[in-house]
Enzyme design. Structure first.
Site, short mmCIF file in Angstrom:
data_model
loop_
_atom_site.label_atom_id
_atom_site.label_comp_id
_atom_site.label_asym_id
_atom_site.label_seq_id
_atom_site.Cartn_x
_atom_site.Cartn_y
_atom_site.Cartn_z
N ASP A 217 0.81 -1.23 0.00
CA ASP A 217 0.00 0.00 0.00
C ASP A 217 0.85 1.28 0.00
O ASP A 217 0.30 2.38 -0.07
CB ASP A 217 -1.01 0.00 1.16
CG ASP A 217 -0.36 0.21 2.53
OD1 ASP A 217 0.83 0.55 2.60
OD2 ASP A 217 -1.07 0.04 3.54
N TYR B 238 10.13 4.70 2.35
CA TYR B 238 11.01 3.77 3.04
C TYR B 238 12.48 3.95 2.67
O TYR B 238 13.37 3.41 3.33
CB TYR B 238 10.58 2.32 2.77
CG TYR B 238 9.37 1.89 3.58
CD1 TYR B 238 9.50 1.33 4.84
CD2 TYR B 238 8.07 2.06 3.09
CE1 TYR B 238 8.41 0.93 5.59
CE2 TYR B 238 6.96 1.67 3.82
CZ TYR B 238 7.13 1.10 5.07
OH TYR B 238 6.03 0.73 5.82
P1 NAD Z 1 -1.30 -8.55 13.03
O1 NAD Z 1 -0.22 -9.11 13.90
O2 NAD Z 1 -2.35 -7.71 13.64
O3 NAD Z 1 -2.03 -9.76 12.29
C1 NAD Z 1 -1.37 -10.75 11.62
C2 NAD Z 1 -2.07 -12.08 11.88
O4 NAD Z 1 -1.33 -13.07 11.18
C3 NAD Z 1 -2.10 -12.52 13.35
O5 NAD Z 1 -3.43 -12.73 13.76
C4 NAD Z 1 -1.28 -13.80 13.36
O6 NAD Z 1 -1.75 -14.77 14.27
C5 NAD Z 1 -1.44 -14.26 11.92
N1 NAD Z 1 -0.46 -15.25 11.49
C6 NAD Z 1 0.84 -15.33 11.81
N2 NAD Z 1 1.39 -16.40 11.22
C7 NAD Z 1 0.40 -17.01 10.50
C8 NAD Z 1 0.36 -18.17 9.67
N3 NAD Z 1 1.43 -18.92 9.47
N4 NAD Z 1 -0.83 -18.49 9.09
C9 NAD Z 1 -1.93 -17.74 9.29
N5 NAD Z 1 -1.94 -16.64 10.09
C10 NAD Z 1 -0.78 -16.28 10.67
O7 NAD Z 1 -0.55 -7.79 11.86
P2 NAD Z 1 -0.97 -6.47 11.04
O8 NAD Z 1 -0.23 -5.32 11.59
O9 NAD Z 1 -2.41 -6.36 10.92
O10 NAD Z 1 -0.30 -6.79 9.64
C11 NAD Z 1 -0.73 -7.88 8.84
C12 NAD Z 1 0.25 -8.09 7.71
O11 NAD Z 1 0.13 -7.05 6.75
C13 NAD Z 1 1.72 -8.07 8.14
O12 NAD Z 1 2.44 -9.01 7.36
C14 NAD Z 1 2.15 -6.68 7.80
O13 NAD Z 1 3.54 -6.58 7.66
C15 NAD Z 1 1.42 -6.50 6.50
N6 NAD Z 1 1.24 -5.13 6.06
C16 NAD Z 1 1.54 -4.91 4.76
C17 NAD Z 1 1.39 -3.67 4.24
C18 NAD Z 1 1.71 -3.48 2.82
O14 NAD Z 1 1.31 -2.53 2.23
N7 NAD Z 1 2.44 -4.41 2.17
C19 NAD Z 1 0.93 -2.62 5.03
C20 NAD Z 1 0.61 -2.88 6.34
C21 NAD Z 1 0.76 -4.15 6.85
C1 LMR Z 2 1.89 -1.46 10.00
O1 LMR Z 2 0.87 -0.95 9.57
O2 LMR Z 2 2.03 -1.80 11.16
C2 LMR Z 2 3.06 -1.58 9.12
O3 LMR Z 2 3.03 -2.73 8.45
C3 LMR Z 2 3.39 -0.33 8.43
C4 LMR Z 2 3.46 0.67 9.51
O4 LMR Z 2 2.47 1.42 9.63
O5 LMR Z 2 4.44 0.70 10.26
#
Ligand code: NAD
Ligand code: LMR
Length: 442
Positions: free
Chosen positions: A171, A266
């Site tokens: 994103d 970043y």
């Molecule tokens: P979060 O910790 O709130 O949720 C992640 C969930 O993944 C947890 O409930 C955890 O139990 C689960 N999980 C862990 N290992 C797993 C597996 N092997 N199988 C199934 N579920 C599993 O995290 P969040 O802050 O909501 O972020 C979610 C993801 O999105 C992260 O990977 C984060 O880095 C990513 N993210 C990506 C972007 C982007 O634009 N690329 C932006 C924000 C967040």
């Molecule tokens: C998050 O939303 O926690 C990250 O994956 C990106 C950030 O906001 O640090």
């Protein structure tokens, strides 16, 4: 009208209710008959699903909801999987950030040693997810992946499951476009941009509205305010925390040195690691900010809803939700819309390796992303990308081979680490902290 079944892997994510709201807002474009939530932490997911269901009920009673920790129940016969797993959850993110900082090195979840550590945790679960989906879901099913560190995940998937239907997205480019649009006073959809790089490591080379180049105007604005509107309350919830305001201000620092293109935010970690370390709080990092903010708010909202039946909408995730839904609508309906996503290079940027996973504009069709030709890139950017790419590729080799030496090479090549000595010290501390998650490195 055809309806779709969608699964969310990492259903316990803090983003889940917001993404569900984005899906509900687009039901006409992506009609859903079922949503399945899958997580390895059933207890966490159950709470998040309370909020997700409450959001769904505001729109429809026609969607079947399943909350499960069983892969077959989750993925059988689905059309789409949204992947958003945080392997090791926030406890490990905190260590990814604080261990490098204790060595005076950038502590960040996707950049520098923290990102490499997160990559070492994530490849095996990502491959496991792909295998589940290939076993149970429809043959045509797509995994749309947000799980970080996206660049390393994309490389791991390319190397280990080259034919899988995984579309890696992020994103950050679209969030950067949200700020650009707010600064220019136009809608984000009116922007036509050119962009190249790796994930969390790229540059906007052109920003047009109605065919007119607006990058010079953005450059002038950034010199004064960074990539923020004068009134910062115009920036949406997803990036309103103080660390994000600081990050968007730091675009000025980058462009004061390198004004040619508009950088992905970043890049601050790679171009100004010393400044980042000097201005970081080693005791309170982004992980703490999210745990005390987005995560706490979500679980408090669920508790309040269970006690009172009142759902306070604290879930708007802005472009994070709209982008994954936009991309999926284009995949599902074969719209061929143009978005910035990760693809295998294969000549899109001829002077980068053909097997690099790059982030560029692509048309999103039912057969996947069709990247637009970019052409050769100038040497400065190529050199930076080549170094970062080497670090990420060697890390994936280290994971596959269980090689300590390759892990150390990957850390040493990362621009945030000043020497092999420091790289080794940070790696050794991270190995200790990640015993439960990393492959054994010998
Ligand atoms: P979060 O910790 O709130 O949720 C992640 C969930 O993944 C947890 O409930 C955890 O139990 C689960 N999980 C862990 N290992 C797993 C597996 N092997 N199988 C199934 N579920 C599993 O995290 P969040 O802050 O909501 O972020 C979610 C993801 O999105 C992260 O990977 C984060 O880095 C990513 N993210 C990506 C972007 C982007 O634009 N690329 C932006 C924000 C967040
Ligand atoms: C998050 O939303 O926690 C990250 O994956 C990106 C950030 O906001 O640090």
């Amino acid at each position: 009208m055809k309806t779709f079944k969608l699964a969310v892997a990492g259903g316990g994510s803090t983003y889940t209710p917001g993404i569900i709201r984005s899906l509900m807002d687009r039901l006409e474009d992506l009609p859903l008959s079922e949503i399945r939530f899958y997580d390895i932490d059933g207890e966490r997911q159950a709470k998040v699903v309370v909020a997700a269901k409450a959001v769904i009920e505001e729109y429809t009673d026609k969607i079947k909801v399943i909350d499960t920790t069983d892969p077959q129940t989750a993925f059988e016969d689905v059309d789409f999987v949204f992947a958003q797993m945080r392997v090791g959850k926030y406890a490990m993110r905190e260590l990814d950030e604080k261990i490098p900082l204790s060595h005076n090195v950038v502590g960040q979840e996707t950049c520098g040693p923290g990102g490499l550590a997160y990559g070492l945790r994530t490849i095996a679960p990502m491959i496991e997810l792909i295998d589940y989906v290939e076993k149970y879901a429809k043959e045509t099913a797509w995994i749309v992946n947000y799980s970080n560190p996206a660049s390393i995940v994309a490389e791991g998937v390319r190397k280990l499951r080259p034919n899988s239907r995984v579309l890696n997205i992020c994103d950050m480019p679209v969030a950067t476009m949200r700020n650009i649009a707010a600064i220019l006073g136009v809608e984000r959809e009116e922007l036509e941009v050119d962009y190249f790089g790796l994930n969390h490591f790229g540059w906007f080379t052109s920003i047009k509205v109605d065919g007119v180049e607006r990058l010079p105007e953005i450059r002038e604005h950034v010199y004064k305010y960074g990539l923020l509107t004068e009134d910062i309350s115009k920036i949406d919830y997803r990036h309103a925390d103080s660390s994000w305001i600081k990050t968007f201000k730091n675009i000025k620092l980058i462009m004061d040195h390198f004004p040619e293109y508009l950088p992905n935010p970043y890049l601050q970690y790679y171009l100004f690691p010393d400044h980042i370390v000097e201005t970081s709080n080693k005791e309170y990092t982004r992980a703490n900010e999210v745990m005390d903010g987005r995560e706490k708010t979500l679980f408090e909202t669920v508790k309040k809803y269970e006690e009172t039946g009142i759902l306070e909408d604290s879930f708007a995730v802005g472009v994070h939700g709209t982008f994954i839904v936009d991309v999926t609508v284009s995949l599902a309906q074969n719209l061929g819309k143009r978005y910035l996503v990760m693809v295998e290079n294969n000549g899109t940027i001829p002077n980068l390796p053909a097997d690099a996973m790059i982030e560029v504009p692509a048309l999103i069709t039912s057969d996947g992303p069709k990247p637009e030709f970019v052409g050769d890139i100038p040497y400065f950017y190529k050199a930076m990308i080549d170094q970062q790419l080497a670090s990420e590729k060697i890390l994936v080799e280290a994971i596959v081979e269980g090689s300590y030496e390759k892990a150390l090479q990957a850390f040493t090549l990362n621009k945030t680490l000043p020497s092999a000595k420091v790289a080794k010290a940070v790696l050794d501390d991270l190995i200790e902290a990640n015993k439960e998650y990393w492959p054994t490195l010998t």
